[in-house]
Design a protein around this motif. Structure first.
Motif, mmCIF file in Angstrom:
data_model
loop_
_atom_site.group_PDB
_atom_site.id
_atom_site.type_symbol
_atom_site.label_atom_id
_atom_site.label_comp_id
_atom_site.label_asym_id
_atom_site.label_seq_id
_atom_site.Cartn_x
_atom_site.Cartn_y
_atom_site.Cartn_z
ATOM 1 N N GLY A 102 0.815 -1.208 0.000
ATOM 2 C CA GLY A 102 0.000 0.000 0.000
ATOM 3 C C GLY A 102 0.851 1.263 0.000
ATOM 4 O O GLY A 102 2.046 1.234 0.301
ATOM 5 N N VAL A 103 0.216 2.383 -0.316
ATOM 6 C CA VAL A 103 0.917 3.658 -0.486
ATOM 7 C C VAL A 103 1.477 4.180 0.833
ATOM 8 O O VAL A 103 2.594 4.687 0.902
ATOM 9 N N GLY A 243 -6.315 12.930 -10.432
ATOM 10 C CA GLY A 243 -7.590 12.435 -9.917
ATOM 11 C C GLY A 243 -8.466 13.551 -9.383
ATOM 12 O O GLY A 243 -9.687 13.578 -9.596
ATOM 13 N N ALA A 244 -7.828 14.508 -8.686
ATOM 14 C CA ALA A 244 -8.586 15.635 -8.137
ATOM 15 C C ALA A 244 -9.166 16.509 -9.248
ATOM 16 O O ALA A 244 -10.305 16.987 -9.151
ATOM 17 N N ASN A 249 -10.683 8.652 -8.667
ATOM 18 C CA ASN A 249 -9.656 8.154 -7.746
ATOM 19 C C ASN A 249 -8.767 7.167 -8.493
ATOM 20 O O ASN A 249 -8.994 5.964 -8.472
ATOM 21 N N PHE A 250 -7.751 7.703 -9.168
ATOM 22 C CA PHE A 250 -6.863 6.850 -9.958
ATOM 23 C C PHE A 250 -5.958 5.990 -9.084
ATOM 24 O O PHE A 250 -5.371 5.024 -9.575
ATOM 25 N N MET A 251 -5.837 6.349 -7.803
ATOM 26 C CA MET A 251 -5.039 5.528 -6.897
ATOM 27 C C MET A 251 -5.696 4.165 -6.670
ATOM 28 O O MET A 251 -5.024 3.189 -6.331
ATOM 29 N N LEU A 256 -2.434 2.539 -8.058
ATOM 30 C CA LEU A 256 -1.075 3.078 -8.058
ATOM 31 C C LEU A 256 -0.076 2.078 -8.627
ATOM 32 O O LEU A 256 0.891 2.466 -9.290
ATOM 33 N N HIS A 257 -0.301 0.795 -8.380
ATOM 34 C CA HIS A 257 0.645 -0.208 -8.884
ATOM 35 C C HIS A 257 0.697 -0.202 -10.411
ATOM 36 O O HIS A 257 1.750 -0.385 -11.011
#
Length: 417
Positions: A102-103, A243-244, A249-251, A256-257
């Motif tokens: 995770g981030v 994303g904002a 929410n591209f995360m 993110l991976h």
């Protein structure tokens, strides 16, 4: 959307990416055509790996300039290609960590108190070289070059002050070409480069670099490896910003991976092609915010345009004929901006710099990264100062975090009044 509207939006994104994408190879001294080719192909690869959902453009990262120059001082272009490939492979490792851990866990190991000072040291390390390019050589001043460098900076500052102007969008690019015309008048431009260039094609120099096989050594890998930490933080910020702006929410989707995987593959491709490492561009995200059009296909159109531009030989030759004084002046500005960005990273976290911990970690990272060029381990293994600074910063941060958990009151009371 009409074809005309699509074309206009594509051109806007091309202008947004062009300045930085072209500037990095100019400063480093590698063919501009390969940087444009790497940016275009890398962007298409990124879109393929992120399911075509993210409206991002990938181009040459300015963070690569200083370490690339350091590599080229003592190594051949083949080793530079190998170092960039290995940096891209590290992105793939981060993508795996992002999927598994995770981030937040990744951020905990590379916090702003380490990344910010590392950026500062990267910016400061190459200032002497930039001053030399401008003609500032103690005991042997080149006053013509100093004049041209000063003119470049003055034009840049004046353009950036013009309100509501097209020139304000890309002051660096227009300052370069404004100073270029003055250099032509002063006879400081070698026009033979332009005359000998072919109208279409990558050019002989670019083809030679393209066909040069990558070579690998621990020295060049250690020089370029710390960049992956800086770009990791920059990448996460850009994806969150995109994303904002778009309301997604591209995360989470595509994740993110996947974005790190796309960035890594793009940088590996750039390494094999002979271009600089790639990174997602916040400049193009700003264009998204202005136009309110978030169609990813527009960015793919910009990528295809960049690929086509790579084969315009005369255009590339004009760019490569820039005098060293102009590129040196721009380098000074950009190196200063990298330092300011590093300071901003520290300021945004609102660190209390009165504590021993928050003073010691940045101090060590900046001093080691800036003033220690390398540490020889064996005759064949040399650790650059930037990599050592990163290791020291990460280790010191984890040590202080351990002490903070063990003795919270002592750490709190270590602040100076």
């Amino acid at each position: 959307m009409t074809k005309v509207t699509f074309f206009i939006l594509v051109i806007q994104h091309v202008f947004a990416m062009f300045g930085s994408t072209v500037l990095v190879p100019i400063l480093v001294g590698i063919p501009v055509s390969l940087a444009l080719l790497s940016a275009g192909l890398g962007t298409l690869a990124f879109h393929a790996l992120t399911k075509g959902k993210i409206p991002s453009f990938l181009g040459s990262s300015l963070v690569f300039v200083s370490p690339m120059l350091l590599v080229l001082e003592t190594h051949s272009l083949g080793y530079l290609k190998g170092g960039i490939i290995c940096t891209g492979l590290l992105y793939l490792f981060y993508a795996l960590l992002a999927k598994i851990l995770g981030v937040k866990r990744i951020h905990s190991w590379f916090p702003p108190i380490v990344v910010g000072p590392l950026l500062i040291s990267i910016g400061l390390k190459l200032v002497p070289t930039a001053l030399k390019m401008c003609g500032y050589i103690p005991g042997a001043m080149n006053y013509q070059s100093l004049f041209l460098a000063t003119v470049t900076i003055v034009i840049l500052v004046m353009l950036s002050m013009v309100q509501h102007s097209f020139f304000r969008m890309m002051p660096i690019l227009f300052a370069i070409f404004g100073a270029y015309f003055i250099a032509l008048f002063l006879g400081m431009v070698d026009l033979n480069i332009v005359r000998q260039a072919q109208w279409f094609g990558l050019g002989k120099e670019a083809m030679n670099l393209l066909l040069t096989p990558p070579k690998f050594s621990w020295n060049t890998i250690f020089l370029l490896a710390p960049l992956s930490l800086v770009i990791l933080t920059e990448h996460i910020d850009d994806i969150e910003h995109s994303g904002a702006v778009t309301g997604n929410n591209f995360m989470v989707d595509p994740g993110l991976h996947r974005t790190l995987l796309g960035d890594g593959v793009a940088t590996i491709m750039a390494g094999f092609l002979g271009g600089p490492g790639n990174v997602t561009y916040s400049e193009n995200t700003s264009v998204l915010a202005v136009t309110k059009n978030y169609d990813p296909s527009i960015l793919r159109g910009a990528a295809i345009t960049a690929i086509c531009m790579a084969f315009l030989g005369k255009l590339v030759a004009i760019i490569q004929s820039l005098p060293a004084a102009i590129t040196g002046a721009v380098s000074l500005i950009l190196l200063g901006l990298i330092v300011v960005v590093g300071l901003n990273v520290l300021m945004e976290t609102k660190l209390d710099l009165r504590t021993f911990r928050n003073m010691t970690i940045p101090a060590l990272v900046i001093v080691i990264g800036t003033f220690i060029s390398e540490v020889k381990i064996t005759s064949s293994v040399v650790i650059p100062g930037s990599f050592l600074a990163m290791l020291v910063g990460v280790a010191m941060n984890q040590l202080f975090l351990y002490e903070d958990k063990k003795y919270p009151r002592q750490i709190e009371d270590s602040r100076r009044p």
